[in-house]
Design an enzyme around this catalytic site. Structure first.
Site, PDB file in Angstrom:
ATOM      1  N   CYS A 236       0.808  -1.223   0.000  1.00 58.11           N
ATOM      2  CA  CYS A 236       0.000   0.000   0.000  1.00 58.11           C
ATOM      3  C   CYS A 236       0.844   1.277   0.000  1.00 58.11           C
ATOM      4  CB  CYS A 236      -0.977  -0.006   1.178  1.00 58.11           C
ATOM      5  SG  CYS A 236      -0.213   0.122   2.807  1.00 58.11           S
TER       6      CYS A 236
ATOM      7  N   HIS B 166      -2.602   1.490   6.694  1.00 58.49           N
ATOM      8  CA  HIS B 166      -2.991   1.347   5.287  1.00 58.49           C
ATOM      9  C   HIS B 166      -3.175   2.734   4.689  1.00 58.49           C
ATOM     10  CE1 HIS B 166      -4.304  -0.790   1.754  1.00 58.49           C
ATOM     11  NE2 HIS B 166      -5.388  -0.034   1.687  1.00 58.49           N
TER      12      HIS B 166
ATOM     13  N   HIS C  27      -5.555   1.817  -4.583  1.00 53.41           N
ATOM     14  CA  HIS C  27      -4.724   1.276  -3.506  1.00 53.41           C
ATOM     15  C   HIS C  27      -4.373  -0.178  -3.777  1.00 53.41           C
ATOM     16  CE1 HIS C  27      -7.995  -0.738  -0.780  1.00 53.41           C
ATOM     17  NE2 HIS C  27      -8.389  -0.746  -2.033  1.00 53.41           N
TER      18      HIS C  27
END
Length: 390
Positions: free
Chosen positions: A302, A350, A362
């Site tokens: 990520c 994240h 993402h």
């Protein structure tokens, strides 16, 4: 006279009825079977599908957290290894110069020995652990020529600096060893969490996997609905800002401070240009696999893709989510603009890059690919903050 009373047969009474021994044994067996039947559900304590889903999500999140720790440890280890290499090279060069200075003093000692002039003092100096103390005790310097004094001063300086650099290199090596240990621990944690998640999923039946997919689809639909709602709110806010700006221009009232509070978070044109470049790069990565610790070009995690996307726009972001969240200006979610970074969870483990209309690009988790998805993919409560880099 002896009694002729008959002895009672062995057994017990149930509800006032006398039962023989074999009947008692049968009743005992029935009772045990009943207890076993009642205990069976407890032995087969299989978690519900919802519990499995939550556990798997938790494991993936823990793996994500460990991944960011791995990324940080990897970066620290690389920097520390580079520092150690530099220090060791410096120590090697200084040692070489120290040996040259020692050889020069040795030349003087040999010459003094041949002439019989204070050879023992110079030779003892060369063997001393602390040359400066030796000077203080023997006042050898007073008996040396100017050239000899320069050579001795150079030797003492080289020895002192070399010892300092050796100590610094030793300390850096120790720090490098600690960083390597942190890296190894984080890697093991990621692998263990992912293995646990795979094991849980492997135990599901085909029917349970289908139900799990249906639950996930419902979550995605709700996330899409929330994204559309945010898009409407942002569109209305943009329209209000444009109307307000038009009114200010019409009335000639454009003094400082007359704008709305949200207008202060609207980025300038230079940011939009950079954001377009970052988003163009991110879109080109869609479909590439998530691999923890990866920074491209074939795969990403990520924070790896957000870092790479903004690098394409000429902006250097830190490696981890923990640092990226501090690499810009925090803005309200309602004011999020394309290019902004959206962070998730209380531990900030994240991140995605906002593309507008409540959507982002993402790299979600292991087993998935870089994709466009609602920022509400894991519920509204999972959103931590929005940060505008550059």
């Amino acid at each position: 006279m002896a009694s002729h009373r008959k002895s009672r047969p062995t057994g017990s009474r149930v509800a006032g009825i006398r039962t023989p021994a074999f009947a008692t044994a049968a009743l005992t067996s029935v009772a045990l079977l009943s207890q076993s039947a009642n205990a069976a559900p407890e032995a087969d304590d299989k978690p519900s599908l919802e519990e499995v889903e939550k556990k798997v999500d938790d494991l993936y999140r823990q793996a994500g957290s460990a991944t960011e720790k791995y990324n940080g440890a990897k970066e620290k280890t690389a920097k520390q290894r580079k520092r150690v290499d530099t220090l060791l090279d410096d120590v090697a060069q200084r040692t070489e110069k120290l040996n040259e200075a020692r050889e020069e003093l040795g030349t003087f000692a040999a010459a003094q020995y041949r002439t019989g002039a204070s050879a023992p003092d110079t030779a003892t100096f060369l063997l001393a652990d602390t040359p400066q103390d030796y000077f203080d005790q023997t006042q050898l310097m007073d008996r040396m020529t100017g050239r000899q004094k320069v050579a001795v001063d150079d030797y003492i300086t080289q020895q002192s600096e070399t010892m300092e650099k050796r100590q610094e290199a030793a300390e850096s090596l120790e720090t490098l060893t600690e960083s390597q240990g942190d890296l190894k621990t984080a890697k093991a944690t990621v692998q263990r969490k992912l293995a646990d998640a795979r094991e849980l999923l492997s135990k599901l039946t085909a029917e349970e996997k289908a139900r799990l997919a249906a639950i996930e689809k419902e979550k995605q639909q709700e996330a899409a609905r929330k994204a559309a709602e945010l898009a409407r709110q942002q569109a209305e806010q943009q329209k209000e800002q444009e109307q307000e700006a038009a009114q200010q221009q019409g009335s000639g009232s454009s003094s400082a401070g007359s704008g709305s509070s949200s207008s202060s978070t609207v980025p300038d044109s230079s940011y939009a240009i950079k954001a377009d470049k970052a988003l163009a790069f991110a879109r080109a990565q869609i479909g590439k696999p998530y691999v923890w610790g990866a920074t491209g070009p074939g795969s990403y995690d990520c924070s790896g893709i957000t870092q790479a996307a903004w690098k394409a726009a000429g902006v250097t972001l830190p490696r981890t989510t923990y640092d990226q969240v501090n690499a810009g200006t925090t803005v309200p979610l309602a004011d999020a603009q394309p290019g902004d970074l959206v962070f998730f969870y209380d531990d900030v483990t994240h991140v995605g890059i906002y593309i507008g209309n409540g959507m982002m690009i993402h790299a979600p988790k292991p087993g998935t690919y870089v994709r466009e998805e609602s920022i509400y993919y894991d519920g509204e409560s999972s959103i931590h903050s929005v940060v505008r880099p550059a």
